[in-house]
Design a protein around this motif. Sequence first.
Motif, PDB file in Angstrom:
ATOM      1  N   ALA A  21     -80.679  14.078 115.137  1.00  0.00           N
ATOM      2  CA  ALA A  21     -79.290  14.454 115.450  1.00  0.00           C
ATOM      3  C   ALA A  21     -78.603  14.871 114.156  1.00  0.00           C
ATOM      4  N   PRO A  22     -78.953  16.041 113.617  1.00  0.00           N
ATOM      5  CA  PRO A  22     -78.462  16.444 112.292  1.00  0.00           C
ATOM      6  C   PRO A  22     -76.947  16.581 112.193  1.00  0.00           C
ATOM      7  N   ALA A  23     -76.269  16.771 113.310  1.00  0.00           N
ATOM      8  CA  ALA A  23     -74.817  16.937 113.269  1.00  0.00           C
ATOM      9  C   ALA A  23     -74.061  15.645 113.569  1.00  0.00           C
ATOM     10  N   ALA A  24     -74.770  14.536 113.741  1.00  0.00           N
ATOM     11  CA  ALA A  24     -74.116  13.279 114.096  1.00  0.00           C
ATOM     12  C   ALA A  24     -73.162  12.821 113.003  1.00  0.00           C
ATOM     13  N   ARG A  25     -72.037  12.293 113.414  1.00  0.00           N
ATOM     14  CA  ARG A  25     -71.082  11.693 112.476  1.00  0.00           C
ATOM     15  C   ARG A  25     -71.437  10.208 112.328  1.00  0.00           C
ATOM     16  N   ILE A  26     -71.723   9.799 111.096  1.00  0.00           N
ATOM     17  CA  ILE A  26     -72.208   8.449 110.830  1.00  0.00           C
ATOM     18  C   ILE A  26     -71.197   7.716 109.962  1.00  0.00           C
ATOM     19  N   ALA A  27     -70.799   6.530 110.385  1.00  0.00           N
ATOM     20  CA  ALA A  27     -69.928   5.663 109.586  1.00  0.00           C
ATOM     21  C   ALA A  27     -70.723   4.444 109.140  1.00  0.00           C
ATOM     22  N   TYR A  28     -70.563   4.081 107.895  1.00  0.00           N
ATOM     23  CA  TYR A  28     -71.214   2.890 107.349  1.00  0.00           C
ATOM     24  C   TYR A  28     -70.191   1.777 107.196  1.00  0.00           C
ATOM     25  N   VAL A  29     -70.445   0.637 107.822  1.00  0.00           N
ATOM     26  CA  VAL A  29     -69.593  -0.542 107.699  1.00  0.00           C
ATOM     27  C   VAL A  29     -70.218  -1.472 106.666  1.00  0.00           C
ATOM     28  N   HIS A  30     -69.521  -1.631 105.550  1.00  0.00           N
ATOM     29  CA  HIS A  30     -69.977  -2.445 104.426  1.00  0.00           C
ATOM     30  C   HIS A  30     -69.389  -3.849 104.606  1.00  0.00           C
ATOM     31  N   THR A  31     -70.240  -4.823 104.894  1.00  0.00           N
ATOM     32  CA  THR A  31     -69.759  -6.176 105.152  1.00  0.00           C
ATOM     33  C   THR A  31     -69.622  -6.957 103.841  1.00  0.00           C
ATOM     34  N   ASP A  32     -69.127  -8.194 103.941  1.00  0.00           N
ATOM     35  CA  ASP A  32     -68.821  -8.967 102.738  1.00  0.00           C
ATOM     36  C   ASP A  32     -69.836 -10.064 102.438  1.00  0.00           C
ATOM     37  N   ALA A  33     -71.084  -9.894 102.888  1.00  0.00           N
ATOM     38  CA  ALA A  33     -72.089 -10.926 102.632  1.00  0.00           C
ATOM     39  C   ALA A  33     -72.677 -10.837 101.233  1.00  0.00           C
ATOM     40  N   ALA A  34     -72.628  -9.652 100.620  1.00  0.00           N
ATOM     41  CA  ALA A  34     -73.208  -9.471  99.284  1.00  0.00           C
ATOM     42  C   ALA A  34     -72.138  -8.871  98.368  1.00  0.00           C
ATOM     43  N   ALA A  35     -72.393  -7.703  97.778  1.00  0.00           N
ATOM     44  CA  ALA A  35     -71.406  -7.094  96.874  1.00  0.00           C
ATOM     45  C   ALA A  35     -70.083  -6.873  97.602  1.00  0.00           C
ATOM     46  N   LEU A  36     -69.003  -7.446  97.094  1.00  0.00           N
ATOM     47  CA  LEU A  36     -67.696  -7.222  97.707  1.00  0.00           C
ATOM     48  C   LEU A  36     -67.178  -5.805  97.443  1.00  0.00           C
ATOM     49  N   PRO A  37     -67.338  -5.244  96.246  1.00  0.00           N
ATOM     50  CA  PRO A  37     -66.850  -3.879  96.041  1.00  0.00           C
ATOM     51  C   PRO A  37     -67.795  -2.867  96.721  1.00  0.00           C
ATOM     52  N   ALA A  38     -67.285  -2.161  97.722  1.00  0.00           N
ATOM     53  CA  ALA A  38     -68.105  -1.140  98.372  1.00  0.00           C
ATOM     54  C   ALA A  38     -68.497  -0.054  97.388  1.00  0.00           C
ATOM     55  N   ALA A  39     -67.670   0.159  96.362  1.00  0.00           N
ATOM     56  CA  ALA A  39     -67.968   1.188  95.371  1.00  0.00           C
ATOM     57  C   ALA A  39     -69.237   0.886  94.586  1.00  0.00           C
ATOM     58  N   TYR A  40     -69.681  -0.369  94.578  1.00  0.00           N
ATOM     59  CA  TYR A  40     -70.889  -0.705  93.816  1.00  0.00           C
ATOM     60  C   TYR A  40     -72.114   0.014  94.362  1.00  0.00           C
ATOM     61  N   SER A  41     -72.087   0.426  95.624  1.00  0.00           N
ATOM     62  CA  SER A  41     -73.242   1.077  96.218  1.00  0.00           C
ATOM     63  C   SER A  41     -73.326   2.535  95.786  1.00  0.00           C
ATOM     64  N   ALA A  42     -74.168   2.806  94.786  1.00  0.00           N
ATOM     65  CA  ALA A  42     -74.415   4.194  94.390  1.00  0.00           C
ATOM     66  C   ALA A  42     -75.082   4.963  95.527  1.00  0.00           C
ATOM     67  N   THR A  43     -75.849   4.249  96.353  1.00  0.00           N
ATOM     68  CA  THR A  43     -76.512   4.882  97.492  1.00  0.00           C
ATOM     69  C   THR A  43     -75.497   5.428  98.491  1.00  0.00           C
ATOM     70  N   ALA A  44     -74.540   4.582  98.891  1.00  0.00           N
ATOM     71  CA  ALA A  44     -73.523   5.044  99.837  1.00  0.00           C
ATOM     72  C   ALA A  44     -72.687   6.158  99.233  1.00  0.00           C
ATOM     73  N   ALA A  45     -72.378   6.057  97.943  1.00  0.00           N
ATOM     74  CA  ALA A  45     -71.596   7.106  97.295  1.00  0.00           C
ATOM     75  C   ALA A  45     -72.342   8.434  97.313  1.00  0.00           C
ATOM     76  N   ALA A  46     -73.648   8.402  97.063  1.00  0.00           N
ATOM     77  CA  ALA A  46     -74.438   9.636  97.072  1.00  0.00           C
ATOM     78  C   ALA A  46     -74.549  10.206  98.478  1.00  0.00           C
ATOM     79  N   LEU A  47     -74.742   9.354  99.461  1.00  0.00           N
ATOM     80  CA  LEU A  47     -74.817   9.823 100.846  1.00  0.00           C
ATOM     81  C   LEU A  47     -73.487  10.451 101.272  1.00  0.00           C
ATOM     82  N   ARG A  48     -72.376   9.863 100.832  1.00  0.00           N
ATOM     83  CA  ARG A  48     -71.058  10.446 101.124  1.00  0.00           C
ATOM     84  C   ARG A  48     -70.914  11.800 100.439  1.00  0.00           C
ATOM     85  N   ALA A  49     -71.315  11.875  99.176  1.00  0.00           N
ATOM     86  CA  ALA A  49     -71.167  13.120  98.420  1.00  0.00           C
ATOM     87  C   ALA A  49     -71.998  14.248  99.025  1.00  0.00           C
ATOM     88  N   GLU A  50     -73.128  13.907  99.630  1.00  0.00           N
ATOM     89  CA  GLU A  50     -74.005  14.906 100.240  1.00  0.00           C
ATOM     90  C   GLU A  50     -73.605  15.224 101.676  1.00  0.00           C
TER      91      GLU A  50
END
Length: 371
Positions: free
Chosen positions: A144-173
Motif C-alpha cells: 500500500a505505497p500511498a498509505a498514510r502511516i502514523a507512528y505512536v511513540h510511547t513512554d516505556a523507553a526514550a521519553l524524547p521522541a526526537a531521540y529516534s533518528a529512525t523516525a526522523a529519517a522516515l518522516r524526512a523521506e
Amino acid sequence: MLHWERGTVVELRAGWAGVTRLLVRLEDIDQTVKALAYPELTGSPGMGESVLLNTNALRRDLGTGGEALVVARPEAQQEPQQIDGHMVKARYTPMQTMVDAIDDPASEHYETLRSADGLDGMPVVVADLHSSLPAVVAGIRADAPAARIAYVHTDAAALPAAYSATAAALRAEGLLEATISAGQSFGGDLEAVTVHSALLGARHVVGADVAVVIQGPGNLGTGTGWGFSGVQAAEAVHAAHVLGGTPIAALRVSSADPRERHRGLSHHSATMFGRATLAPLLLPVLPTDDPQYSEFHASVAEQVESTIMGVGRERGVEHHNIALRSEGLRAALDVLPVKLSTMGRGLDEDPEAFLYAALAGRCAAGLTTQR
C-alpha cells in the motif's frame, strides 16, 4: 543520583530534527565526549558555550548511544517558547516541559478529539522493539505505497521522541505522516496525553490508514519474565481494541540472538501478546508453501500456537493466525533509506527479525485496502 560534569562545546556534529549533537571538552579531566541536546528543552548550544552534562549512562557504558546529555546552558539567555495549552510532560522531573497536546482544551484539534469515539477499524501494528518500526513501514509500503502511516511513540523507553533518528529519517523521506508522542513522551509532531488519544489523533487528525505503536529506543530488559519495558505493548493492544481498531502483532523473532530466550519467538512476545494481552490479535506468520519456509519458521508457528493462541483460548480470547507470503518484502527492506539494526545485528545477520515485522506491515496494508 545524577552524575554532573561541566564542559565547553568544541565541535558541532551532524544531528537531525529535534536533536543537536556536540563534542564537549570536560573541565575537570582532559577528555572530550560526545553529547546530545534537545532544543525543545535547552535550545541549541553553540561553539565555545559552557554546558552542564548528565553523564550517568555514559560513565556506566550503557547502550544509550554513548553520549552525554545536555541538561543546562548556564550562560544562555533564552526566551521560553509560547505554549497555549497547559499539558506538562516528564512531569515533576527537573526537565518537565510544556507541550501543546491535541487533547488539550487550547488545541485546534480539541473538538475533533472530543467528538472522536473510535478508530473505524483502522489497523494498529504493535511491537515492543523500536528497531521494528522501519521494517513495519516497509511491509506496509510494499503493498500500500500511498498509505498514510502514523507512528505512536510511547513512554516505556526514550521519553524524547526526537531521540529516534529512525523516525526522523522516515518522516524526512515521507514514509511516515506523523509521529505522535503519547503519555510522558514528548517532542513528536503531535502530542497526546494517552495512547488512546494518540490513536484517535492518528485516525482523525492525521487521517492515518495505519497506526504503528512502539516504545522509543532504549528497551530495558532484566532477564526476568516480566521485567522488560516492552511489556507495555499489551496495553497498546487493549487501547486499539477498545477503540474499535484492529490490533496486529509484530512478533519479535530471531535466528541469531545468542540468548536462548530470544531465539525463535522471543519470550517477550510470548509474554506480552500471550499472558499480558486480553484482547484478540492478528498474528502474521509465514505459510507452509512460502519459498522461505523452513524448520525455523515451523518452530515459530508452533511457539505462536502454544504461547499466544493457546494461552488466549484458555482465557476466552480468540487470536487469529494470519498466513502471509514473503514475496517482495526483502526488496522493500533493502531499499529503505534508514539502517536496519536490532541488538547490533543488521538485515543480513538476522533477516527473520525484520521479516516478521514486515509481515505485520503487510497484514495492515491488506486491511487498509479492504476498508
